[in-house]
Design an enzyme around this catalytic site. Sequence first.
Site, PDB file in Angstrom:
ATOM      1  N   LYS A 196     -11.076  11.792  -7.029  1.00 45.69           N
ATOM      2  CA  LYS A 196     -11.307  12.841  -8.002  1.00 45.69           C
ATOM      3  C   LYS A 196     -11.002  12.268  -9.378  1.00 45.69           C
ATOM      4  O   LYS A 196     -10.197  11.354  -9.540  1.00 45.69           O
ATOM      5  CB  LYS A 196     -10.448  14.078  -7.731  1.00 45.69           C
ATOM      6  CG  LYS A 196      -8.945  13.896  -7.884  1.00 45.69           C
ATOM      7  CD  LYS A 196      -8.353  13.963  -9.290  1.00 45.69           C
ATOM      8  CE  LYS A 196      -8.744  15.213 -10.020  1.00 45.69           C
ATOM      9  NZ  LYS A 196      -8.092  15.242 -11.384  1.00 45.69           N
TER      10      LYS A 196
ATOM     11  N   THR B  64      -6.340   9.979 -15.006  1.00 44.84           N
ATOM     12  CA  THR B  64      -6.189  11.230 -14.268  1.00 44.84           C
ATOM     13  C   THR B  64      -7.162  11.206 -13.127  1.00 44.84           C
ATOM     14  O   THR B  64      -8.215  11.794 -13.186  1.00 44.84           O
ATOM     15  CB  THR B  64      -6.469  12.441 -15.156  1.00 44.84           C
ATOM     16  OG1 THR B  64      -5.595  12.385 -16.245  1.00 44.84           O
ATOM     17  CG2 THR B  64      -6.184  13.724 -14.409  1.00 44.84           C
TER      18      THR B  64
ATOM     19  N   SER C  19      -6.692  28.237 -19.352  1.00 42.77           N
ATOM     20  CA  SER C  19      -7.006  29.668 -19.374  1.00 42.77           C
ATOM     21  C   SER C  19      -8.069  30.022 -18.330  1.00 42.77           C
ATOM     22  O   SER C  19      -8.615  29.151 -17.680  1.00 42.77           O
ATOM     23  CB  SER C  19      -7.489  30.068 -20.756  1.00 42.77           C
ATOM     24  OG  SER C  19      -8.605  29.294 -21.148  1.00 42.77           O
TER      25      SER C  19
END
EC number: 2.3.1.35
Length: 404
Positions: free
Chosen positions: A181, A192, A404
């Site tokens: 990923k 990441t 969010s």
Amino acid sequence: MKKNFTIIDNGTVTTPKGFLAQGVYAGIKRKRNDLGVLYSVNPASAAGVYTLNVVQAAPLKLTKQCLKQTGKLQAIVVNSGNANACTGVEGDKNAKIMQELVAQGLDIPNEYVGVASTGVIGQQLPMDCVRKGIELALMDLSENGGTGFSESILTTDTCDKNLAVQVEIDGVTISIGGAAKGSGMIHPNMATMLGFITTDADIEPGLLQQLLSDVTDQTFNMITVDGDTSTNDMVLVMANGYSGVKLDTNHPQWEVFKEAFNYVSEYLAKTIARDGEGATKLIEVTVKKAKSKEQASIIAKSVIGSSLVKSAVFGADANWGRIVCAAGYSGADFDPDKIEVYLMGTLIFQNGMGITVDEDVLQEKMKDEFVPIELVLHDGEAQARAWGCDLTYDYVRINASYRS
């Protein structure tokens, strides 16, 4: 060049014999699978490479410690949606709980379970969800669970990233599978990203570590999306020996296996780069005829990491000045009057100055999803290659609303 291996249709981490996996929805994220387990039916030699960020997440530290002690793994548990990073003592305890739950469920030692997490930093794991997810995954481990596992590790990725290849060694079919990923906060020297590679070859842990480190330097450490290096990034490899074929550097087909292993790693790395947040294009920078591989790598990383180069590629702007500039501030030693720069196969810079080209034709070529850039230094015979993506409006939109 003919490949010495076969790419398997719909191959995953469970293509190699003796591996089972599953991915489930546990409720850590709003939707999509968010917890996965990868299991070897017998203890496997294992190796890992990790982020260079000094701020490291609890699961990474735990996995690194266990691998250092044993050199073996039999299972890996992964969650997405929550990084379990910068979470203090409670975060450390939660990583260990994940490890213990899987170990108990599979009746294996705690230290044989690797733990990985990815997602938002600074929030405690919702352990009720984690417990439920582990229970569900362990109940449904399967040779067909590789796709579910690969889906469970995604965050802002737009697609799962799987590959498996097979190679014939000593008359036996050896398989190598991989899942990864990564989409944002991707930068050379780990990013990441999470990567998991499996093989049914029998390889001693020390050699497996050397193989992974060497291959990572040419693949996972040569990609960039945005220049950020995160807290959770690792690549783990498990070799369970289920095929019965033992490999070492003295084996006459060691290089054949290494070629296949490198292909899986490079494929996953390129897929991560292409799936950069908001990306529309994969950029490949090749540096040839350098004094050394190190010098070539420095330049390739500098060019692929340049925000101006990435923006120019997004706009289909054949701006050779940005490419030459990025090479120039890389810190590598080269003569700018000797280099040639090619964009989409077209020579655009030579003898210290730009080459007149049909910019309308070149701009049309740059609308392609694959944009190759090549720098020929004429200083030696070494070369290196790096991968990245364009920098788009959507990158800002995605990261402005990540929590969010």
